[in-house]
Design an enzyme around this catalytic site. Structure first.
Site, PDB file in Angstrom:
ATOM      1  CG  ASP A 188      -1.964   1.059   1.209  1.00 39.49           C
ATOM      2  OD1 ASP A 188      -3.042   0.756   0.673  1.00 39.49           O
ATOM      3  OD2 ASP A 188      -1.712   2.172   1.687  1.00 39.49           O
ATOM      4  CD  GLU A 222      -4.537   4.590  -1.053  1.00 40.10           C
ATOM      5  OE1 GLU A 222      -4.638   4.952   0.128  1.00 40.10           O
ATOM      6  OE2 GLU A 222      -5.416   4.807  -1.896  1.00 40.10           O
TER       7      GLU A 222
END
Length: 333
Positions: free
Chosen positions: A192, A235
């Site tokens: 991430d 993301e």
């Protein structure tokens, strides 16, 4: 001359005239067809007949073989010749054979109806009726390409061009099943991007998109062809690594982490640096019971990798953490 002889001669003359008319009618029909019709000797390949459509496309017979007239640069029977399909085990005609073929001389596609028959002199010949289907084949090709494009779009993240979440789970289940059957190791890496919201807030969403595209491209250049890399969230990314142990997964994740850290992404307003936090979970699928579904195995590994990734973030970000069954069990995802 007797009346009987005159009658016989008259009947014969009528029959001859009728036969000539029938022949002319058949010729007219065959030469009116918008399709190739030809006849060739089944054994010598000598062309015995070709209709006007065929002559206009490929030229006159001129005592040549069928492959010399209809194909390019052929000095012997074509490898794709269907003559052997037209006779049964006893050497007798066995009906119509239908196939499709792209002609080597003009590049056009034809649907061919081939059949062995007895010719007027008793020999076996091949009669073929070939209808031009080029437009249909082009339409089929366009539809196939459109279908393939739609399938790619359905499985591809529009921004990064990586697999999307849907494709990730579909492909990963197949990988898990294959690795489980082979009894090999499997690793899952989740990462991430750190403080990604700040990138959007400080710069703009276009800059955020540029970061995602660059990160995706870098990650794609590092993983292997057999790995499944996908953008599974805003993301957040995931990688399934078949036949990979914990150390190999850690090395791959570390290469990504270092690459992200060192890379600067150029935008109009300047340069953006971005790091990521990684979590890894591994399993020896040989040790997992055969009744466990690939979906359950995958979800378990993803859950553990997600816990390890959370540990990386809580430990300061921009690092790689491995899931430890004893230490990490019960950690909130």
């Amino acid at each position: 001359m007797s009346s009987a002889c005159s009658a016989d001669k008259g009947a014969s003359s009528v029959q001859s005239a009728q036969g000539k008319q029938s022949y002319q009618a058949i010729e007219t029909i065959l030469n009116s067809l918008d399709a190739l019709v030809y006849v060739s000797d089944l054994h010598t390949y000598e062309l015995l007949y070709i209709n006007d459509y065929g002559s206009a496309q490929w030229g006159p017979i001129a005592g040549r073989k069928c492959y010399q007239v209809l194909q390019v640069g052929q000095n012997s029977a074509c490898q794709f010749c269907t003559n052997h399909r037209l006779l049964n085990a006893n050497g007798e005609p066995n009906g119509v054979y239908v196939w499709e073929f792209q002609n080597t001389q003009n590049g056009r596609w034809y649907q061919c109806r081939d059949q062995a028959i007895r010719w007027v002199d008793g020999r076996l010949v091949r009669i073929e009726i070939a209808t031009d289907i080029t437009e249909r084949k082009e339409m089929e090709q366009q539809l196939a390409e459109a279908k393939a494009l739609a399938e790619r779009q359905a499985n591809t993240d529009e921004l990064t061009q990586l697999y999307n979440r849907r494709a990730f789970f579909n492909l990963s289940r197949q990988v898990v099943h294959q690795v489980h059957r082979a009894g090999n190791m499997l690793a899952v890496v989740m990462f991430d991007l750190d403080h990604f919201k700040q990138v959007n807030d400080q710069w703009n969403h276009a800059a955020g998109d540029a970061v995602l595209v660059n990160i995706a491209a870098m990650a794609q250049s590092i993983v292997r062809g057999s790995d499944v890399l996908a953008r599974v969230g805003g993301e957040e990314f995931a990688v399934v690594l078949p036949d990979t142990n914990e150390e190999q997964a850690r090395q791959l994740a570390e290469r990504m982490r270092t690459g992200f850290e060192q890379h600067k992404i150029a935008i109009k307003q300047g340069q953006i640096g971005c790091t990521a936090s990684f979590g890894i979970a591994c399993a020896n699928l040989a040790e997992i019971a055969g009744g466990v579904e690939p979906q359950a195995m995958l979800e378990d590994l993803l859950h553990k990798a997600d816990q390890a990734m959370l540990k990386a973030k809580n430990s300061g970000r921009n690092r790689v953490c491995l899931y430890n069954d004893a230490a990490d069990r019960g950690t909130a995802p």
